[in-house]
Structures are given as structure tokens and as C-alpha cells.
Design an enzyme around this catalytic site. Structure first.
Site, short mmCIF file in Angstrom:
data_model
loop_
_atom_site.label_atom_id
_atom_site.label_comp_id
_atom_site.label_asym_id
_atom_site.label_seq_id
_atom_site.Cartn_x
_atom_site.Cartn_y
_atom_site.Cartn_z
N SER A 67 0.81 -1.22 0.00
CA SER A 67 0.00 0.00 0.00
C SER A 67 0.85 1.28 0.00
O SER A 67 1.61 1.51 -0.91
CB SER A 67 -0.94 -0.07 1.21
OG SER A 67 -1.78 1.02 1.27
N GLU A 372 -12.09 5.65 6.48
CA GLU A 372 -11.04 6.00 7.43
C GLU A 372 -10.60 7.41 7.07
O GLU A 372 -10.68 7.82 5.90
CB GLU A 372 -9.86 5.04 7.30
CG GLU A 372 -10.21 3.62 7.70
CD GLU A 372 -8.99 2.71 7.76
OE1 GLU A 372 -8.84 2.02 8.77
OE2 GLU A 372 -8.21 2.68 6.80
N PRO A 501 -1.09 0.40 18.99
CA PRO A 501 0.00 -0.19 18.20
C PRO A 501 -0.42 -0.28 16.74
O PRO A 501 -1.55 -0.67 16.45
CB PRO A 501 0.15 -1.59 18.81
CG PRO A 501 -1.14 -1.87 19.51
CD PRO A 501 -1.80 -0.57 19.84
N THR A 504 0.58 -2.31 10.84
CA THR A 504 1.33 -2.44 9.58
C THR A 504 2.79 -2.00 9.71
O THR A 504 3.57 -2.20 8.79
CB THR A 504 0.69 -1.60 8.46
OG1 THR A 504 0.73 -0.23 8.86
CG2 THR A 504 -0.73 -2.02 8.18
N ARG A 509 1.32 4.32 17.28
CA ARG A 509 0.85 5.59 16.68
C ARG A 509 0.17 6.44 17.74
O ARG A 509 -0.60 5.93 18.56
CB ARG A 509 -0.18 5.32 15.58
CG ARG A 509 0.40 4.68 14.36
CD ARG A 509 -0.58 4.79 13.18
NE ARG A 509 -0.26 3.81 12.17
CZ ARG A 509 0.76 3.90 11.33
NH1 ARG A 509 1.57 4.94 11.38
NH2 ARG A 509 0.99 2.97 10.43
P1 NG1 Z 1 -2.00 0.86 11.08
O1 NG1 Z 1 -0.57 0.78 10.69
O2 NG1 Z 1 -2.54 -0.33 11.81
O3 NG1 Z 1 -2.29 2.18 11.75
C1 NG1 Z 1 -2.71 1.74 8.65
C2 NG1 Z 1 -3.83 2.74 8.70
C3 NG1 Z 1 -5.13 1.99 8.70
C4 NG1 Z 1 -5.24 1.05 7.49
C5 NG1 Z 1 -3.99 0.20 7.38
C6 NG1 Z 1 -3.97 -0.62 6.13
C7 NG1 Z 1 -3.91 4.91 9.84
C8 NG1 Z 1 -3.74 5.65 11.11
N1 NG1 Z 1 -3.74 3.57 9.90
O4 NG1 Z 1 -2.86 0.87 9.74
O5 NG1 Z 1 -6.18 2.89 8.74
O6 NG1 Z 1 -5.49 1.79 6.33
O7 NG1 Z 1 -2.80 0.99 7.46
O8 NG1 Z 1 -3.30 -0.08 5.06
O9 NG1 Z 1 -4.16 5.53 8.82
ZN ZN Z 2 -3.58 1.26 0.13
#
Ligand code: NG1
Ligand code: ZN
Length: 546
Positions: A67, A372, A501, A504, A509
Site C-alpha cells: 500500500s 477512514e 499499536p 502495519t 501511533r
Molecule cells: P495501522 O498501521 O494499523 O495504523 C494503517 C492505517 C489503517 C489502514 C492500514 C492498512 C492509519 C492511522 N492507519 O494501519 O487505517 O489503512 O494501514 O493499510 O491511517
Molecule cells: Zn492502500
């Protein structure tokens, strides 16, 4: 049967051996880490996808992408029969299979087959897609070898956006009721509905049909070029970051959203309408410079409110009795939630991060809008809503304006990729709504003003020591952390902050919002320092964002 599994284990051990003891987990969006650590995971996910296909007697998708992450990373996720994310109970199975020793591969495969009552030898069909990362072709081959090692059939679609793969899987598993499971079917469905909704005139009021697009140097740029051929003159798109630079480097939806600035290569003029995709084209954000030249972001929250507002208007005008809900996560700006509650009058739900949670909650409504804040989301229509809209669109007993509105709703359902958040489909949806309202981005933006906010990352020894509750808005572990966060937040006007936590990345965060940018920065920083202190921070101490 034993032969097949022996051969599969042997091929796995020889060609795609697990080389390190490092544990890897099926996270928010599948497995994601450095590409060089992923070959064995890919091979094993090929095996697992074939097993899942045998179990469900349906096509399963495997997408190779990381991504919005940088180029050295890669990842893999499985797509279930209805185009949704892999069922939660199989995430544990996936994690187990990805982590067993090479010599335990066969016995683990046996266990999975037995525990899930899967008959090896049944037909298995797996669709494989990949993003544009240099590591993706090799990793895709590992997946293919995995599927074929247990005698499954593969359709390798090559480079695809993530949402295209979800779409193809759904089309195939609905016997093409949802559309044709190929790129032409996808583009035709979206573009013809878009053109029908747009009608004769491409411009309307303050809306001009030219858009500047940041393709994140990824698959979205390639696919937008194809989509343009289907769109003809109805939308003019100038593409930046179209593949001349590194994927997601100084560009892309995540860069724009998190850093709150335009992509590096784009020179924006005041009022120009611009948008960014992410590396696998499932996220979309818009932005512009206001009359003072200030950067303004229209993120997933703004897209959700724009779309929900328009759908609510159409539902009312069509006289249909359909309920609507909007699903967000804790990252949604506080102003957006207030606007949805108080002005739009639409029910809001908050769920943990990860599209699977949003999608699942959105199923509770006749029309479920979910996004999101980072720009990942879509709209889903329940079977009842779909039926009612379809009937009303051709009901001659209804007043003609109600029928016309129902027809618009019906076409909108075709513009929308209901299987998963899809940046290209969302882009056509946003453009349709802006065109219908005759709005510039400033007019769209005027609905509400975002509270200034800041995201930070904190490195800790083990991010799983942070545990959360209440849709991730409160920490329950480590002890005492939430009380500390509460007392920091209390010092800030309109302050809100939480930590979780990442699923990805190997980080915790932190999100903060407050009345001014300086305060949002201060709040995020103070919470980050507290996490560093109480959750065993590693590396450099978090510094105040600048
Ligand atoms: P993580 O790394 O779990 O925060 C991020 C995005 C999710 C989702 C995933 C999948 C933020 C704060 N977090 O996840 O919303 O899109 O990547 O790609 O944007
Ligand atoms: Zn993506």
C-alpha cells in the site's frame, strides 16, 4: 494426498525456505514487512489461499502490495469469496502457517486441512494481483508456486490496484452478477455509470471538469490512464507522480494526509482541484490552496460527509424509506463527527482501525458509508436497499421526479465499488457529487472546519504492550498510561488524544487534536513522550513536530 503435501513441503523448503526465526503476524492488512523477508510467507499464502478456495468452493484473491509503505517493503493479503477481507479466524491460521519451521510445513498443512474439514484435491481457484514494486513479480511467483504446489489453479492478473482484485473476485463468485471479472468489465461499469450521471455538460456552476492527480508513482497512475480512455471528455485528468519517481516517495495520499502538504512535484495554483492516490490505489484524499495560498486537505472524513450528505438528499427526494449510517474510526476528526451528528443528522458509529471492521459495521445499515480519515472507504447498499432502489427506478406509478432520483441512486451504485474502498471509484463518486452540487473544493470544504491535528510514531521494544479498548480510544495496558494521557489531554482546549499499536509498522501511533496546530503538536508530543517512558521506548526520544 500425502504425495502432494510432501512435494509442497519440499518445494517450500528448497525454493522458498523460512530463513529467520523472526515472527511475522497477519496484521491490519495482511503480512507486511521488508520484501526480502517475505518469499516464504508468499509461498505459504499461496498454499493457504488454495485451501481456503477448496473450503469455500469459490475463488480466493491474493494481493501483493504494501500500500502506502516505502518501496523496500511489501506485503500480502487474502481476499475472501465476497470480495471482503479474510475472515478473522483464518488470520490466526495464516500467522501459524507463515511462521512454522520448514520441516513442519507439511504437518501444519495437514492440521489445517483436518481442522477445517477441507478435502485436498477439490478444485481450487486463486486470483493473484500485484502492485508496481520491484519486488512484486518475484513474490507473486512465490504465491503462484504455492497455489500450484497443492494443485490449485491460478489466474495471474499481473499489475492491479487492490480494489480491482476485490472487484474481480466478487464478480466471479457472484456468477458475474456484480460485473465482469476483468479489467474491461471494471472500467466499463464505473465509467458508463459516471458518464450517465454527468449528462451532457461536464461543467456545472463552480465545478470545472479538470482535475490534477498525484498517482503516488504507482498502479493508480497506470490505471487512471486506462480509465481516461473510457471516460472520454467527461473528466480531464492531469497525472503527476505517474511512475517517474519512487513509489510513495514524497507523494501519495499518506504523505499528503500525514504531512498536510502537497506532493513534492506538484505546483498548485490557488483554487486548483487536486487529489492523491496511495500506492495500491485504495485511498484517496483531495486538496487545494485557499485564496490566502494556505494548503487545505479534504480527507476521508470530508469525503464521507460529502457523499453521505448527497445520498441522504437523494434518498429523501426519491421518497424511499432507507436508513443510513456513517462508520468512522478514532482517527476521524472531532469536527467531522460533530457535523455528522448535528448537521447531517446521520447515525455515526466508531470502530477499531482496519477496513474490515468498518465494512462489517456498515452492513448494519440500508446504506452504510464508511471511511477512514486516511481516505480509505466506500459505500455499501444492503440487498433490500438495492432492490428498493432498482424497483423505484422503473416504477411508472411514482411521480417522475422520484423515479429520476431513484435512477440516479441506481447509477451511483454502479460508480461505487462496494467490495472495498477504491480510490478510482471514490474519485468518480466525489466528482459526481461536486458536479451535481456545482461546487468548487472551497464550497465542499466549507461544511465544517477540521480541528488541527497531529499524528506521531513512537518506537518501543514491543508495541503489543499497548492494549486498547473502546474502539482503540483508551489504553488498558501498560498500567497507568491512560491516566497519564487523560491528565495531559485535560490541559488542552478541545484536546483529544489516543495511542495504539500499528498493525502495519513496528511502531505505536499517537493521534492528537486541539484548538490550534501548536497545541495539537504539543499534545501529540507530550503523549508520545509518556509512551516512550511507560512502554519501553527505543531509539531517539520523540521530538516536537515541526
Ligand atoms: P495501522 O498501521 O494499523 O495504523 C494503517 C492505517 C489503517 C489502514 C492500514 C492498512 C492509519 C492511522 N492507519 O494501519 O487505517 O489503512 O494501514 O493499510 O491511517
Ligand atoms: Zn492502500
Amino acid at each position: 494426498m500425502a504425495d502432494i503435501l510432501n512435494n509442497s513441503q519440499q518445494l517450500g523448503a528448497e525454493k522458498y525456505p523460512r530463513k529467520s526465526e523472526k515472527l511475522i503476524q497477519y496484521g491490519t492488512s495482511g503480512f507486511r514487512t521488508k520484501a526480502e523477508e517475505l518469499a516464504h510467507v508468499m509461498y505459504r499464502m499461496g498454499v493457504l489461499a488454495a485451501f481456503r478456495s477448496m473450503q469455500k468452493n469459490a475463488v480466493i484473491g491474493v494481493m501483493i502490495t504494501a500500500s502506502h509503505n516505502d518501496e523496500p517493503d511489501n506485503g500480502v493479503k487474502l481476499v475472501d469469496p465476497h470480495g471482503e477481507m479474510l475472515e478473522a479466524s483464518w488470520e490466526g491460521i495464516a500467522t501459524k502457517l507463515a511462521n512454522v519451521k520448514n520441516e513442519e510445513l507439511k504437518s501444519t498443512m495437514c492440521d489445517i486441512l483436518e481442522e477445517n474439514k477441507i478435502e485436498l484435491g477439490k478444485n481450487a481457484m486463486v486470483y493473484v494481483g500485484r502492485d508496481t514494486r520491484p519486488s512484486s513479480p518475484y513474490l507473486a511467483q512465490a504465491v503462484i508456486d504455492g497455489v500450484e504446489s497443492v494443485q490449485g489453479c491460478v489466474t495471474d492478473f499481473g499489475i492491479l490496484s487492490t480494489p480491482q482484485l476485490h472487484f474481480f473476485v466478487t464478480c466471479q463468485n457472484t456468477n458475474k452478477a456484480y460485473g465482469e471479472p476483468n479489467e474491461e468489465g471494471y472500467f466499463k461499469k464505473l465509467a458508463s455509470a459516471f458518464k450517465a450521471l454527468r449528462g451532457e455538460s461536464a461543467d456545472n456552476g463552480q465545478y470545472q471538469h479538470s482535475l490534477t492527480l498525484d498517482g503516488a508513482n504507482g498502479v493508480g497512475a497506470l490505471k487512471m490512464k486506462i480509465l481516461q480512455e473510457y471516460l472520454g471528455n467527461s473528466l480531464e485528468v492531469s497525472i503527476f507522480s505517474s511512475g517517474d519517481g519512487k513509489l510513495n516517495y514524497q507523494c501519495g495520499a499518506d504523505y499528503v494526509k500525514v504531512l498536510q502538504k502537497p506532493p513534492h512535484s506538484m505546483q498548485l495554483e490557488v483554487g486548483q482541484r487536486a487529489a492523491s492516490l496511495d500506492g495500491d490505489a485504495d485511498r484517496l484524499v483531495y486538496f487545494y490552496l485557499d485564496t490566502q495560498g494556505k494548503f487545505k486537505l479534504l480527507d476521508g472524513d470530508k469525503i464521507a460527509t460529502l457523499v453521505a450528505g448527497y445520498l441522504k438528499k437523494l434518498v429523501k427526494e426519491s421518497g424511499l424509506n432507507l436508513n443510513m449510517g456513517l462508520v468512522q474510526t478514532a482517527y476521524a476528526n472531532g469536527s467531522s463527527t460533530e457535523y455528522i451528528n448535528n448537521t447531517l443528522g446521520v447515525e455515526v458509529a466508531c470502530v477499531p482501525t482496519g477496513v474490515k471492521y468498518l465494512h462489517h459495521r456498515a452492513l448494519d445499515f440500508d446504506i452504510g458509508v464508511y471511511f477512514e480519515a486516511n481516505g480509505h472507504g466506500t459505500v455499501i447498499f444492503s440487498p433490500t436497499a438495492t432492490d428498493m432502489i432498482k424497483k423505484a427506478a422503473s416504477d411508472e406509478t411514482l411521480p417522475s421526479d422520484q423515479v429520476a432520483t431513484a435512477k440516479r441512486l441506481f447509477l451511483l451504485m454502479d460508480v461505487i465499488n462496494q467490495t472495498v474502498g477504491d480510490a478510482l471509484s471514490d474519485l468518480l463518486l466525489v466528482e459526481t457529487v461536486l458536479h451535481a452540487f456545482g461546487w468548487s473544493l472551497a464550497e465542499w470544504d466549507a461544511a465544517y472546519t477540521d480541528l488541527p491535528n497531529r499524528q506521531m510514531k513512537v518506537s518501543v521494544a514491543d508495541r503489543n504492550v499497548i492494549q486498547t479498548t473502546d474502539a482503540e480510544r483508551r489504553c488498558v495496558e501498560p498500567p497507568g498510561l491512560q491516566t497519564e494521557i487523560d491528565s495531559i489531554v485535560a490541559k488542552f482546549n478541545k484536546g483529544r488524544s489516543f495511542a495504539r499499536p500499528s498493525g502495519t509498522e513496528d511502531v505505536v501511533r499517537v493521534y492528537a487534536e486541539a484548538d490550534t496546530q501548536a497545541n495539537a503538536d504539543q499534545l501529540a508530543h507530550q503523549v508520545a513522550l509518556k509512551i516512550y517512558e511507560l512502554a519501553n521506548g527505543v531509539g531517539t526520544v520523540p521530538s516536537l513536530p515541526n
